[in-house]
Design an enzyme around this catalytic site. Structure first.
Site, PDB file in Angstrom:
ATOM      1  CG  HIS A  43      -1.966   1.032   1.227  1.00 59.07           C
ATOM      2  ND1 HIS A  43      -3.227   0.821   1.753  1.00 59.07           N
ATOM      3  CD2 HIS A  43      -1.981   2.312   0.775  1.00 59.07           C
ATOM      4  CE1 HIS A  43      -3.950   1.918   1.627  1.00 59.07           C
ATOM      5  NE2 HIS A  43      -3.201   2.843   1.037  1.00 59.07           N
ATOM      6  CD  GLU A  70      -4.526  -3.000   0.586  1.00 54.10           C
ATOM      7  OE1 GLU A  70      -5.145  -4.033   0.890  1.00 54.10           O
ATOM      8  OE2 GLU A  70      -4.065  -2.197   1.438  1.00 54.10           O
ATOM      9  CG  HIS A 190      -7.981  -2.024   9.020  1.00 50.30           C
ATOM     10  ND1 HIS A 190      -7.086  -1.210   8.363  1.00 50.30           N
ATOM     11  CD2 HIS A 190      -8.092  -1.520  10.259  1.00 50.30           C
ATOM     12  CE1 HIS A 190      -6.699  -0.233   9.168  1.00 50.30           C
ATOM     13  NE2 HIS A 190      -7.296  -0.407  10.336  1.00 50.30           N
TER      14      HIS A 190
END
Length: 237
Positions: A43, A70, A190
């Site tokens: 990410h 991401e 998450h």
């Protein structure tokens, strides 16, 4: 079986803390795959405080499983993804100063924007996923954008589970059922950890992939990457 994709941002954070190349991000990514992980997730953020944009390019030649990038689809991010062409791109509505992802997309308010971005990526044969809260209306909105998958933002589930409250899974089941009815693939991520991953995967129908980084790296400080990856794979069976 649900696939395990390992987010290696924290490896890059550790490397960057000393300014050298220890740990070697590319070697760690290859080792993680050798230990059994079925994907690598990164990410990159605009300030490159952990994953650098060059890392994203270099990893393309290293990752042999599924490569997932991401990020917030600003133009720099879009250009990076189109250059690297990972197997999957996950769209996350991060603010520039966000420490970590803290919300999913409002797929209704951002429908036109998401539809355009997703169309660009799908034209390049890159599978798309949208990071969303566990809300059936938002999931239905995601389907209207043309995305291939959603990624359920699981912080609220993890927080409730840590307090012994398993009812936090309820909205995620509803969101997953909606996604399945609309033909969307389901990812999740998450704050998932060794403590809560098994219950989550058992309750969510048609869960294709989980992306886990922070907890997995922290757990590896005690048990080692090889052991922890195998522990996750066992819980996901």
């Amino acid at each position: 079986m649900t696939k395990l994709s390992v987010n290696i941002n924290k490896i890059a954070t550790l490397r960057n803390a000393r300014g050298g190349n220890v740990p070697d991000l590319l070697k760690v990514a290859a080792d993680i795959e050798n230990f059994g992980a079925e994907g690598i997730t990164i990410h990159p953020r605009p300030d490159e405080r952990h994953i650098r944009y060059q890392d994203a390019r270099d990893l393309k030649n290293i990752v042999t499983t599924e490569y997932n990038i991401e990020g917030n689809p600003n133009q720099k991010f879009i250009d990076l993804v189109l250059t690297v062409k990972p197997e999957q791109v996950t769209l996350v509505p991060d603010g520039v100063d966000a420490i970590t992802s803290n919300a999913g997309w409002d797929t209704l308010a951002n429908a036109s924007f998401l539809r355009d971005v997703i169309g660009t990526f799908k034209a390049a044969n890159i599978r798309t996923s949208i990071f969303v809260n566990a809300d059936p209306k938002i999931v239905a909105g995601a389907a209207d954008t043309g995305t291939d998958r959603i990624e359920l933002y699981t912080e609220s589930y993890a927080e409730a589970f840590s307090k012994g409250d398993t009812s936090g899974i309820t909205p995620f089941i509803a969101a997953a059922e909606m996604a399945t009815s609309l033909g969307l693939g389901i990812n999740a991520g998450h704050d998932l950890s060794l403590d809560n991953i098994q219950y989550f995967s058992e309750q969510i129908p048609n869960l294709l992939e989980v992306s886990i980084g922070h907890a997995l790296i922290c757990e590896s400080l005690y048990f080692g990457l090889d052991n922890v990856i195998k522990m996750y794979l066992n819980k996901l069976k």
